[in-house]
Structure formats: structure tokens, C-alpha cells
Design a protein around this motif. Structure first.
Motif, short mmCIF file in Angstrom:
data_model
loop_
_atom_site.label_atom_id
_atom_site.label_comp_id
_atom_site.label_asym_id
_atom_site.label_seq_id
_atom_site.Cartn_x
_atom_site.Cartn_y
_atom_site.Cartn_z
N ARG A 90 -10.04 -3.37 8.23
CA ARG A 90 -9.94 -4.03 6.94
C ARG A 90 -11.08 -3.59 6.02
O ARG A 90 -10.87 -3.35 4.82
CB ARG A 90 -9.99 -5.55 7.13
CG ARG A 90 -8.74 -6.13 7.76
CD ARG A 90 -8.73 -7.66 7.70
NE ARG A 90 -7.72 -8.18 8.60
CZ ARG A 90 -7.96 -8.61 9.83
NH1 ARG A 90 -9.20 -8.59 10.32
NH2 ARG A 90 -6.98 -9.08 10.60
N SER A 98 0.95 4.32 -2.68
CA SER A 98 0.44 5.64 -2.30
C SER A 98 1.49 6.62 -1.77
O SER A 98 1.20 7.81 -1.66
CB SER A 98 -0.65 5.49 -1.24
OG SER A 98 -0.15 4.81 -0.11
N ALA A 143 0.83 -1.20 0.00
CA ALA A 143 0.00 0.00 0.00
C ALA A 143 0.87 1.26 0.00
O ALA A 143 0.54 2.25 -0.66
CB ALA A 143 -0.92 -0.01 1.22
N ARG A 157 -12.70 -0.78 6.11
CA ARG A 157 -12.44 0.62 5.72
C ARG A 157 -11.40 0.66 4.60
O ARG A 157 -11.53 1.41 3.63
CB ARG A 157 -11.99 1.42 6.93
CG ARG A 157 -11.79 2.91 6.66
CD ARG A 157 -11.25 3.60 7.91
NE ARG A 157 -12.22 3.57 8.99
CZ ARG A 157 -13.14 4.50 9.21
NH1 ARG A 157 -13.21 5.54 8.39
NH2 ARG A 157 -13.96 4.40 10.22
N LEU A 158 -10.33 -0.15 4.75
CA LEU A 158 -9.28 -0.17 3.73
C LEU A 158 -9.82 -0.68 2.40
O LEU A 158 -9.53 -0.12 1.34
CB LEU A 158 -8.12 -1.05 4.20
CG LEU A 158 -7.16 -0.44 5.21
CD1 LEU A 158 -6.21 -1.51 5.75
CD2 LEU A 158 -6.35 0.69 4.56
N GLN A 180 -12.84 -0.56 1.33
CA GLN A 180 -13.73 0.47 0.77
C GLN A 180 -12.91 1.56 0.08
O GLN A 180 -13.25 2.02 -1.02
CB GLN A 180 -14.59 1.06 1.88
CG GLN A 180 -15.63 2.06 1.40
CD GLN A 180 -16.47 2.61 2.55
OE1 GLN A 180 -15.93 2.86 3.63
NE2 GLN A 180 -17.75 2.74 2.32
N ARG A 181 -11.82 1.98 0.70
CA ARG A 181 -10.97 3.03 0.12
C ARG A 181 -10.26 2.53 -1.14
O ARG A 181 -10.19 3.24 -2.14
CB ARG A 181 -9.94 3.49 1.14
CG ARG A 181 -10.50 4.39 2.25
CD ARG A 181 -9.44 4.68 3.31
NE ARG A 181 -9.87 5.75 4.19
CZ ARG A 181 -9.57 7.05 4.02
NH1 ARG A 181 -8.83 7.40 3.00
NH2 ARG A 181 -9.99 7.95 4.87
N LEU A 182 -9.75 1.30 -1.10
CA LEU A 182 -8.99 0.78 -2.24
C LEU A 182 -9.90 0.49 -3.43
O LEU A 182 -9.44 0.51 -4.58
CB LEU A 182 -8.25 -0.51 -1.84
CG LEU A 182 -7.08 -0.30 -0.88
CD1 LEU A 182 -6.58 -1.64 -0.37
CD2 LEU A 182 -5.94 0.46 -1.55
N ASN A 183 -11.18 0.23 -3.17
CA ASN A 183 -12.10 -0.13 -4.25
C ASN A 183 -12.90 1.05 -4.76
O ASN A 183 -13.82 0.87 -5.57
CB ASN A 183 -13.07 -1.22 -3.76
CG ASN A 183 -12.37 -2.56 -3.58
OD1 ASN A 183 -11.45 -2.88 -4.31
ND2 ASN A 183 -12.81 -3.31 -2.60
N ARG A 184 -12.56 2.27 -4.35
CA ARG A 184 -13.32 3.43 -4.81
C ARG A 184 -13.15 3.62 -6.31
O ARG A 184 -12.05 3.40 -6.86
CB ARG A 184 -12.82 4.69 -4.09
CG ARG A 184 -13.30 4.78 -2.64
CD ARG A 184 -12.95 6.11 -2.02
NE ARG A 184 -11.49 6.37 -2.08
CZ ARG A 184 -10.92 7.45 -1.54
NH1 ARG A 184 -11.66 8.35 -0.93
NH2 ARG A 184 -9.64 7.63 -1.63
#
Length: 334
Positions: free
Chosen positions: A325, A274, A270, A327-328, A330-334
Motif C-alpha cells: 500500500r 493506467s 487503477a 509503495r502504491l 508513493q507511485r500514485l502521488n508522484r
């Protein structure tokens, strides 16, 4: 490996039925001579390959597992193709019982290797007489069976006690800090499950890999016979070479961290995605943020926030780990 390589420290007087906590928490490797010499499989392995195979066949399961096959020209090295766009070996499914039968027959130079298969799955009942005492700790016990193999230098996250029970092995270790000098290959495509050094310790090409000379100055080495074991702490680089036509290793893996923790490799990937390619000034800022919240975190980091409101800055348990997990993802799949 040069003759000047330091030997791995040897520790004596360890009770195999009750391994001391101090040993299991060591951050330096050590050789444990004769730790499993009382095991029936170690006695059989010390006698001959045929006796070791006969003993294992009493337990060997017919359940299929993954077997690695590499061509004779690889010299036992489980590695990449020359172009590094693929791996220089193939897999097939076979039972341990079938592999043991094959290893008894005259070979054609093909490397045969069944690695990291759960002992209780491939050898049910074996641990009744061939086991170590870890107290309340419940490590994963794995078996490694094959002929002459060389596993490239790599790291493992868990701590590890590796017990040689048939054949002989040469173990070469490097401290975790030697990463810059080991010329590690791709993070995605790996021959051993973890990123590996591209340098062959048996014939290091110092013209191509000059910094490896510095890694060699920090190397530690030992040769292990049936009944001997080596403790490899978390993240120590290790090269494993099976020296005989028949070799068996039994190892135990455990982690000194909460069960909810994921592998740090996830964080590394990650961060590459990023952080790595930010402008230098921004990357320096994030270096400070990581230090504050991760590497230098202590009781004062979130002391100014009410305990009930600290979220991920507070104590993490299984519930909060699941929320993180989610939350992560959700963020990675935006």
C-alpha cells in the motif's frame, strides 16, 4: 420480473445454531425457509408490524445513524435524479428509536430507510436471542429498517445471509456474468454504495436497455416472509424490494479471503487509470501480464526466484500488504 424467472433454489435442514461450512462457502444462492422463524423478532414480525416495532423498541439505541428520505414520486426506488448528476434522495441523522416512532405514524408517501447500520450499535442486546451460529467466523451483522423501498440491482464483495424478520421482500438475483446486460451506471456516484444497474426490474425499458432481456433469462427470484433468509454469494447481482409498510432485514457479511486484502475495486480503478486507454497492442500485452501474475498465478509463477527474494510475488501477509500500500501511494502521488 417475468413469471418465467426461475425460483432461487431452496435448501432445507440447516441448523441455525451451527451453520455448516459448506453453506458458507457456496457459490450459488439459496433460500433458507424458516431459518430464523424461532427468533423473537421473526415471531413478532409474523404477527404484525406493531408487534415487531414494540419488540425492537426494547433495544433501539438513541445513537444517531443515517436515514435516507426519498420523495413520494420515486415510488420507493433509491435512485438517481433524472439527469444522473445527483441522487434523487437526501439523508438526515436520526436514531433508530426515532425512526421506529415515525414509521408508526401515518405517512405522506415519503420513503424512509435506515440501511446497513451495525446491529450491535443500533440494537444493543438484540443478538442475545436473535442470532445465527457461524462458529469461528465473525461476520458483520447489519440491520435495514424502513417502509416500502426498492434498492437497485447491485453487487457486494462479501458473502451475505439476509434474514427477513418483519414485512415481506422480493429478491431478484443475477449471476455475476450478467454485468454486460445490466447496464451499470457510474462507478463513482452511486445510490447504494456500489455501482447499480440503471434498469428498473419492475418496469424494464427494453427499448433503451435491450440486452436486459438476456439478463432476465438468467434471473432468479424469491419472495421472503418473516423467518426466511437468502444466501447471496459474493458478487451476485441482487435487487431488493421491501413490499410492506414496515420492513426489517438483518444480514451477515463475511469474506472468504485474508484479512489484509483490499477491495478489488481499487485495482479496477487503477487499471482504468493506467491500462484501459493504452493502444490496443499494448493493452493486449498487459492482458497477458495480468493473466500471468494474477488470474493464472500458481506455485510455478515465481518458483524460479529464491523464496526470500520473491517480495509481492510470494506469500502476502499483513506486513507485506502494508508495504505494498505504501509503495502504491508513493507511485500514485508522484
Amino acid at each position: 420480473m417475468p413469471e418465467a424467472a426461475a425460483p432461487i433454489e431452496e435448501v432445507a435442514g440447516i441448523d441455525p445454531a451451527a451453520l455448516p461450512e459448506a453453506l458458507l462457502r457456496r457459490d450459488q444462492p439459496c433460500v433458507l425457509r424458516g431459518l430464523t422463524a424461532h427468533w423473537p423478532i421473526s415471531r413478532a414480525g409474523a404477527a404484525s408490524a406493531s408487534e415487531a416495532i414494540a419488540y425492537l423498541q426494547r433495544f433501539a439505541s438513541a445513537a444517531p445513524a443515517m436515514v435516507t428520505l426519498a420523495p413520494p414520486e420515486c415510488g420507493g426506488r433509491i435512485f438517481y435524479r433524472d439527469d444522473m448528476l445527483g441522487l434523487g434522495f437526501r439523508h438526515e441523522r436520526a436514531s433508530l428509536a426515532a425512526l421506529l416512532d415515525r414509521l408508526q405514524r401515518p405517512g405522506d408517501g415519503t420513503t424512509l430507510y435506515m440501511g446497513s447500520v451495525a446491529v450491535d450499535a443500533c440494537l444493543p442486546g438484540f443478538r442475545a436471542d436473535n442470532d445465527l451460529g457461524f462458529g469461528e467466523l465473525q461476520p458483520l451483522a447489519s440491520a435495514w429498517v424502513g417502509n416500502r423501498t426498492r434498492i437497485p440491482t447491485h453487487q457486494d464483495l462479501p458473502d451475505n445471509i439476509a434474514c427477513v424478520v418483519a414485512g415481506h421482500r422480493r429478491v431478484t438475483l443475477f449471476p455475476p456474468q450478467q454485468l454486460p446486460n445490466l447496464y451499470v451506471g457510474p462507478l463513482e456516484l452511486t445510490p447504494a454504495g456500489q455501482p447499480v444497474s440503471l434498469v428498473d426490474p419492475a418496469a424494464p425499458d427494453l427499448a433503451r436497455f435491450p440486452r436486459y432481456a438476456e439478463a432476465m433469462r438468467h434471473a432468479r427470484v424469491a419472495e421472503l416472509a418473516p423467518g426466511d433468509a437468502v444466501l447471496i454469494p459474493s458478487m451476485w447481482w441482487h435487487h431488493m424490494e421491501a413490499l410492506d409498510d414496515f420492513n426489517v432485514l438483518v444480514n451477515y457479511w463475511w469474506r472468504q479471503s485474508p484479512a489484509w486484502m483490499d477491495t478489488p475495486m481499487n485495482a479496477l480503478m487503477a487499471a482504468i487509470l493506467s491500462v484501459r486507454d493504452l493502444p490496443p497492442a499494448q493493452r493486449e500485452i498487459w492482458c497477458g501480464i495480468f493473466d500471468h501474475y494474477v488470474f493464472d498465478a500458481d506455485a510455478d509463477t515465481a518458483a524460479h526466484i529464491p523464496e526470500a527474494a520473491r517480495g509481492m510475488l510470494g506469500d502476502i501477509d499483513q506486513r507485506l500488504a502494508r508495504e505494498l500500500r505504501a509503495r502504491l501511494l508513493q507511485r500514485l502521488n508522484r
